[in-house]
Design a protein around this motif. Structure first.
Motif, PDB file in Angstrom:
ATOM      1  N   SER A 186     -13.583  -3.710  10.556  1.00 15.95           N
ATOM      2  CA  SER A 186     -13.634  -2.396  10.178  1.00 15.95           C
ATOM      3  C   SER A 186     -14.757  -1.669  10.246  1.00 15.95           C
ATOM      4  N   GLN A 189     -10.750   4.398   5.421  1.00 13.97           N
ATOM      5  CA  GLN A 189      -9.680   3.187   5.015  1.00 13.97           C
ATOM      6  C   GLN A 189      -8.853   2.770   6.611  1.00 13.97           C
ATOM      7  N   TYR A 190      -9.100   1.573   6.595  1.00 15.27           N
ATOM      8  CA  TYR A 190      -8.470   0.712   7.541  1.00 15.27           C
ATOM      9  C   TYR A 190      -7.440  -0.259   7.146  1.00 15.27           C
ATOM     10  N   LYS A 191      -6.570  -0.419   7.818  1.00  8.54           N
ATOM     11  CA  LYS A 191      -5.730  -1.622   7.598  1.00  8.54           C
ATOM     12  C   LYS A 191      -6.085  -3.113   7.167  1.00  8.54           C
ATOM     13  N   PHE A 204      -9.221  -2.117   1.804  1.00 10.53           N
ATOM     14  CA  PHE A 204      -8.139  -0.966   2.127  1.00 10.53           C
ATOM     15  C   PHE A 204      -7.531  -0.812   0.907  1.00 10.53           C
ATOM     16  N   THR A 247     -12.115  -1.284   3.918  1.00 13.99           N
ATOM     17  CA  THR A 247     -12.772   0.105   3.586  1.00 13.99           C
ATOM     18  C   THR A 247     -14.061  -0.100   3.557  1.00 13.99           C
ATOM     19  N   ARG A 267       0.944  -1.196  -0.012  1.00 16.01           N
ATOM     20  CA  ARG A 267       0.087  -0.030   0.015  1.00 16.01           C
ATOM     21  C   ARG A 267       0.951   1.200   0.044  1.00 16.01           C
TER      22      ARG A 267
END
Length: 675
Positions: A336, A423-425, A498, A428, A215
C-alpha cells in the motif's frame, strides 16, 4: 506523537452557570475576548447558539433529568460512547503548558472560586480514567462531579441532526487480514486465562473491527463498525444494529443458530447495558480496558456497571496482538505504501509543473483537494486515513493546522508542509513532505537538513530487543537541540492495518514519558511493528518543516549477544525528499550513504510502478529528485538540480508507446487469423 493531555478547547467545552441564561436571554452575544466583533460568526448563527444555550441551561435545571438539584455546569465532550477520539486533533499531544491553556478542572475551580457547584457530565462519553482524574482533582474543593445518565445535548438536539451511517459492514478477506478471526479469539482467550478473567468487555471500535476481520463506515477516515463486544470462554457477543450486518458478514461470523464458543451471537446495540449488568452477576472477574496511548479505555459508565470487587482494570489484550502485524498484513502495508508513493510522486510532480505556469491557482485548500484526488485513484483505495493537512509559510509552523474558510496562497518564498494518508484494503499510510517552489533561504535549508538528519538517525538505528521507545527519541532531536531548537510533539506513533492511523501502544516521545517499562508509552519494539518517524521544526509566524515516514521493525543482521536479539528499522514510505532544501555539507558520509540507498529503493520499487502505469512526468520528476550524491567531499547541487530528465528511459516515450501499439495490433491480428 501522542501525549496524554486533558481535552483541548475544541475537544471539550464547559457550558457554565445556569443562572446566566436569564440575564443574557436571546440578546446578541458579547464581543470576543479582544473586544472586537466576531467576524467569523454570522449574526444568525450567534442567535442559534444563544437559543441552544438557553435550551441546554433549561435542561440543567430540570430535576427529573439531572436526578437532583439543578446543575451549575455541564461538560460537553467530543468523545462518543466508544471513546473513539476521532474529533481529537491529529497532533493532540502538543504540549498544553507551553500556551498556558487551563484544564477543564482548573477552569471550573477558577470560575466558581470557592462557591458550591454541581458539575454534570454523561459518563458514557467520558473515559473512566479521565472521570477518576476529575474526581481526584475536585477533592477538597466545593465542586462535585455528577453522572448525568440522560445526555442533555441529545435532549435538545431534535432537528437537523445527522443520522448514523446506514452503510453495512463488510468482511475483510483472509488474503488481506492474514489470519481468521477465530484464531484471534483464541489468542484473546489465552490472554484472559493468563489474567484469570471470566469475561472481557471490548468497546473500542477499531479493536472490534480488527478482532472480527470486518470493516465499516461508522467513523470518518477510520473503517469501523459501531458495536460492543463481550467475550467469555463459552460465548462471543456482538452488540450492533442489525442493519449494519450484511448476510455475508453474518455467515462470516457464524451467527446462524449460534450455540458454540466459536460463533458470534448477535444482540441489538441498545441491549448492551442491560446484558452487561445481568451477565456480570455470574462472573467473578471482568476485564475492563483502561487507557493505553491513543486507546482511552472503557467509559466511566461501563466501570460503574460492574462491582469494583469484580473489576480487572487493564489495557485491552487486543492492543498488543494487533500491533504485531502478521506477514500478510506486513506485506500489505509495504504494498500500500508503494501505491501511495506513486500517488505522491504523481501529485508533487504535477504541482511542481503547474506552479511554473499558473501559481495563482494554488492555495492550501486546492493542495489538499488535488492530493486527495491523486490518492483516491490508486488500486484498493478505501478513502483517506485523516483530513489532509496543507500549510504554507506561517501556517506550516502550526503542526495541527487546518485551512480556514479563506486559505493562504502558495508562493515561492517559503515552505509548504503536506501531511496526508490513505486507507487501502491492504494497509494504512501516513506521509509528510515539505516542499519549496522557489529558492530556499539558508535558514530554511538548515532547518530542513536538521530535521532530515534526525529522521535518518532514527531510521538507521540498530538496537537490542529490550530497548524502550522512550529511550530513542534523542536521535531525532539531537541536531535540533544543538541549535537550541525542539518540536513540541512526539516523534512517532503506531499505525494500523486498514484501521486507525494512530494506533496504540507505540509512541516515541520524551515529553512526559516515564521510565516504567509497563507504561503504554514506553513499549519494547518487536518485528512486525509499524510506526511513524516524524521530526519537525517550526518557526512561529515564519515557516515550518516536517518529514514523516512509516518504518517497519525488522530483525537486524547483528548476531544475538548477551541473550538479546537485535532489531532495526526499514522504511516503507518511499517518497523523495526535496534536494534543493538539503544542505549536503551538513550530512556525514553515513547520512549520505543512507540517503543514496533510500533513493535507490525509490527508483527501483516506486519507479517500477510508475513505469508500469506509464506515469511519465512523475517518473522523470522522481529520477531527478533521487540522484546519487558523492558520499564524501563537496557536492555541486546546482549541477544535480539543473540536469534535465532526458537521461531517463522516457526520453523515447513516444517511440515506446508506438512500439507498444504495434505489438498490441499484431497480437490482435494474430488472434483473429489463427482463430
Amino acid at each position: 506523537m501522542k501525549g496524554t493531555v486533558i481535552q483541548l478547547a475544541v475537544a471539550a467545552c464547559v457550558i457554565g452557570f445556569a443562572t446566566s441564561a436569564d440575564d443574557q436571554g436571546l440578546r446578541d452575544p458579547p464581543l470576543n475576548y479582544k473586544g472586537y466583533t466576531r467576524k467569523s460568526c454570522p449574526h444568525s448563527q450567534q442567535k442559534n447558539i444563544a437559543m441552544r444555550l438557553l435550551l441546554l441551561r433549561a435542561e440543567m435545571k430540570r430535576i427529573t433529568t439531572v436526578e437532583g438539584p439543578p446543575l451549575d455546569a455541564y461538560i460537553v465532550s467530543s468523545d462518543d460512547e466508544h471513546q473513539s477520539g476521532r474529533l481529537i486533533a491529529k497532533y493532540r499531544e502538543t504540549v498544553i503548558e507551553k500556551v498556558q491553556i487551563p484544564t477543564i478542572t482548573q477552569w471550573l475551580m477558577h470560575e466558581f472560586n470557592g462557591q458550591r457547584a454541581r458539575v454534570g457530565a454523561d459518563p458514557k462519553l467520558i473515559p473512566a480514567f479521565r472521570w477518576k482524574l476529575w474526581e481526584k482533582q475536585f477533592v477538597n474543593t466545593t465542586i462535585s462531579l455528577e453522572p448525568i445518565h440522560e445526555n442533555l445535548v441529545d435532549n435538545i438536539w431534535k432537528v437537523g441532526r445527522k443520522p448514523h451511517s446506514t452503510r453495512a459492514a463488510s468482511v475483510l478477506e483472509d488474503k488481506y487480514s492474514g489470519k481468521p478471526w477465530q484464531e484471534k479469539i483464541k489468542q484473546v482467550r489465552l490472554e484472559m486465562e493468563l489474567a484469570s478473567a471470566d469475561a472481557l468487555v471490548i468497546t473500542a471500535l477499531d479493536e472490534i473491527a480488527w478482532l472480527f476481520n470486518i470493516r465499516g463506515a461508522d467513523l470518518p477516515f477510520t473503517p469501523v463498525l459501531r458495536a460492543y463486544t463481550i467475550i467469555t470462554f463459552g460465548s462471543i457477543h456482538l452488540y450492533t444494529p442489525r442493519n449494519k450486518l450484511k448476510r455475508s458478514t453474518e455467515i462470516h461470523l457464524k451467527m446462524d443458530a449460534c450455540y458454540q464458543s466459536s460463533c458470534v451471537k448477535w444482540h441489538n446495540y441498545t441491549s448492551f447495558w442491560d446484558d452487561l449488568s445481568t451477565m456480570s452477576q455470574a462472573w467473578s472477574t471482568v476485564w475492563l480496558p483502561t487507557d493505553c496511548g491513543y486507546a482511552q479505555g472503557a467509559s466511566a459508565k461501563i466501570f460503574s456497571s460492574i462491582p469494583k470487587e469484580k473489576q480487572l482494570a487493564k489495557a485491552s489484550p487486543v492492543i498488543l496482538l494487533r500491533a504485531e502485524k502478521n506477514e500478510i498484513e506486513a506485506q500489505g502495508m509495504r504494498n500500500s505504501h508503494i501505491r501511495d508513493a506513486v500517488a505522491m510522486c504523481d501529485f508533487i510532480s504535477y504541482m511542481d509543473e503547474q506552479m511554473k505556469y499558473d501559481p495563482d491557482e494554488w492555495d492550501e485548500k486546492q493542495v489538499a483537494r488535488v492530493v486527495d484526488e491523486f490518492r483516491l485513484e490508486q488500486n484498493l483505495s478505501e478513502g483517506l486515513s485523516f483530513p489532509t493537512i496543507a500549510g504554507y509559510g506561517p501556517n506550516a509552523a502550526l503542526p495541527h493546522y487546518e485551512p480556514p474558510m479563506i486559505s493562504r496562497k502558495i508562493g515561492t518564498d517559503s515552505t509548504l508542509v503536506i501531511d496526508s494518508g490513505g486507507q487501502y484494503k491492504d494497509g494504512t499510510t501516513d506521509v509528510t513532505r515539505t516542499l519549496h517552489f522557489g529558492e530556499p533561504t539558508a535558514e530554511q535549508k538548515d532547518a530542513y537538513t536538521r530535521v532530515l538528519i534526525g529522521s535518518i538517525q532514527l531510521s538507521s538505528l540498530t538496537f537490542p530487543d529490550d530497548l524502550r521507545t522512550d529511550q530513542i527519541d534523542v536521535l531525532a532531536r539531537e541536531l535540533l537541540w544543538k541549535k537550541g531548537e525542539d518540536y513540541m510533539h512526539g516523534t512517532s506513533h503506531g499505525i494500523g492495518h486498514f484501521l486507525s492511523v494512530h494506533e496504540p501502544p507505540i509512541s516515541i516521545a520524551y515529553l512526559g514519558g516515564s521510565s516504567d517499562p509497563s507504561d503504554c508509552y514506553n513499549v519494547r519494539l518487536k518485528p512486525g511493528y509499524f510506526l511513524s518517524n516524524e521530526p519537525g521544526y517550526y518557526k512561529a509566524y515564519s515557516f515550518g518543516v516536517r518529514l514523516e515516514n512509516i518504518i517497519e521493525v525488522v530483525a537486524a543482521d547483528t548476531p544475538k549477544q548477551w541473550g538479546k536479539n537485535f532489531l532495526k528499522f526499514r522504511d516503507v514510505t518511499l517518497v523523495p525528499y526535496e534536494p534543493k532544501l538539503i544542505d549536503v555539507d551538513m550530512l556525514t558520509p553515513d547520512h549520505r550513504r543512507w540517503l543514496n540507498q533510500y533513493n535507490r529503493r525509490i527508483r527501483e520499487e516506486v519507479g517500477r510502478e510508475l513505469k508500469r502505469n506509464l506515469k511519465v512526468r512523475a517518473f522523470n520528476w522522481m529520477e531527478k529528485k533521487t540522484r546519487v550524491i558523492p558520499e564524501r567531499g563537496p557536492v555541486n547541487m546546482q549541477f544535480f538540480l539543473a540536469s534535465n530528465s532526458n537521461t531517463s528511459i522516457f526520453k523515447y516515450k513516444h517511440q515506446i508507446l508506438f512500439c507498444a501499439f504495434l505489438l498490441h495490433l499484431y497480437t490482435c491480428l494474430a488472434s483473429i487469423f489463427y482463430s
